[in-house]
Enzyme design. Structure first.
Site, short mmCIF file in Angstrom:
data_model
loop_
_atom_site.label_atom_id
_atom_site.label_comp_id
_atom_site.label_asym_id
_atom_site.label_seq_id
_atom_site.Cartn_x
_atom_site.Cartn_y
_atom_site.Cartn_z
NE ARG A 151 -3.59 -2.27 2.75
CZ ARG A 151 -3.31 -3.44 3.31
NH1 ARG A 151 -2.10 -3.63 3.83
NH2 ARG A 151 -4.22 -4.39 3.37
CE LYS A 176 -7.74 -1.87 5.70
NZ LYS A 176 -8.37 -1.84 4.34
CG HIS A 282 -4.97 0.43 -3.46
ND1 HIS A 282 -4.12 0.34 -2.36
CD2 HIS A 282 -5.87 -0.57 -3.31
CE1 HIS A 282 -4.51 -0.66 -1.59
NE2 HIS A 282 -5.56 -1.22 -2.14
NE ARG A 285 -2.96 -4.09 -0.99
CZ ARG A 285 -2.40 -4.91 -0.09
NH1 ARG A 285 -1.09 -5.02 -0.03
NH2 ARG A 285 -3.15 -5.61 0.75
CG HIS A 308 -5.94 -9.59 1.57
ND1 HIS A 308 -6.17 -9.93 0.26
CD2 HIS A 308 -5.80 -8.23 1.59
CE1 HIS A 308 -6.16 -8.84 -0.48
NE2 HIS A 308 -5.95 -7.80 0.30
CE1 TYR A 317 -6.66 -7.42 -6.54
CE2 TYR A 317 -6.43 -8.75 -4.57
CZ TYR A 317 -6.44 -7.52 -5.19
OH TYR A 317 -6.22 -6.38 -4.45
#
Length: 338
Positions: A151, A176, A282, A285, A308, A317
């Protein structure tokens, strides 16, 4: 339904010696190690909530007032679902962690619509074209965003010690969700990044010679290790050229590059590359994840590299891969073969 908790009387000003409400919110956020961005966002929504209800003190309000405020955001201001949810989180934090009031379910409001959108992804040719329009430090950052799946703020907050050239990996600290993770350091960026760090080292030495305060450290490390902020390992990989005031401590010190400069450079690179997609930093990414899956990497591996929490987040994706040449063959393409 309004809160059934008894609400104590309030005064227009806090009792002598007691911090004001928003100062108490800031303290509670910092004690729990929330980021500065989250702190600013929560303060913003709490202030908006109070002003929406004509400056009534939150102690005089409850679930009903929260619900009407969230309805206003969805119906009148047409905010995104994520924005409305952030406002709700800020208010729940205020009541539970600051005012020590347990609210019931806030269920009398309309959730903002959350559109189901696939991420915008560059093809490999488009990615190459965009990177070719970046130069210098912007090229290095672009190659890290794409080559490591970082990120933007994860990239800008990198410290020298986070780069492991020996194992070709990057340690992303406190990402995150408060998690650390390890991702790949692309070989293509090693040489330019090494040269860049040689120049950054000179800036670090200059700061030491001029006796500037060390860089900001996370949480209580600055109190525990007062000199660590002046060490080379903790120095920013992408430091700002000028000193600035630390918004929390008030100390004038060196911060990392501001994200707006990178965002502008990337937008200009996309424009020069002639790409019409609604893309930004972004997208690098998103492209990292999609291109790894195209290359046959396991989705669990991609999940770990992206950081994640749930593989369902990474599964988005796979939907991107189901389009175009990797998905259904158009019946129009079969007309000439039958």
């Amino acid at each position: 339904m309004a809160s059934t908790n008894p609400l104590p009387s309030i005064q227009s000003q806090p009792p002598a010696g007691q911090p004001k409400l928003l100062d108490r919110v800031r303290t509670a956020l910092r004690v729990r190690h929330y980021s500065l961005r989250t702190e600013e966002a929560y303060i913003h929504w709490i202030r908006r909530y109070i002003f929406f209800h004509h400056k009534r003190h939150p102690l005089e309000m409850g679930e009903a007032e929260i619900g009407s405020f969230l309805n206003h955001l969805a119906e009148k201001e047409n905010v995104a679902a994520s924005t409305q949810n952030q406002a709700l989180c800020a208010l729940m934090f205020l009541y539970k962690q600051v005012l020590q009031i347990e609210l019931g379910q806030v269920n009398n409001f309309i959730w903002a619509k959350k559109p189901k959108k696939l991420p915008v992804v560059f093809t490999q040719q488009e990615m190459k074209a965009v990177l070719s329009q970046l130069s210098g430090i912007y090229r290095i950052i672009g190659e890290l965003l794409y080559g490591s799946g970082l990120r933007l703020m994860e990239c800008l907050r990198l410290r020298v010690k986070d780069i492991d050239f020996g194992y070709c990996q990057i340690v992303v600290q406190d990402a995150k969700g408060g998690k650390d993770r390890v991702t790949v350091l692309p070989s293509v960026v090693i040489e330019p990044l090494t040269r860049h760090l040689d120049q950054v080292k000179k800036l670090h030495l200059k700061d030491q010679e001029e006796n500037h305060p060390g860089v900001q450290l996370p949480y209580a490390l600055e109190r525990k290790y007062p000199n660590a902020g002046k060490s080379w390992g903790w120095f920013w990989v992408f430091p700002a050229s000028n000193l600035s005031i630390d918004p929390r401590s008030g100390i004038r010190r060196r911060h990392h590059l501001h994200e707006s400069a990178i965002q502008k450079a990337v937008q200009e690179a996309i424009r020069k590359a002639g790409i019409q997609k609604h893309a930004g930093c972004h997208t690098f990414r998103h492209s990292f994840a999609t291109h790894l899956l195209e290359s046959g990497y396991d989705i669990r591996t991609v999940q770990e590299l992206l950081g994640h929490k749930d593989v369902k987040t990474t599964m988005i994706y796979t939907h991107v891969l189901n389009r175009g040449k990797l998905g259904v063959r158009s019946p129009a393409d079969r007309l000439g073969t039958e």
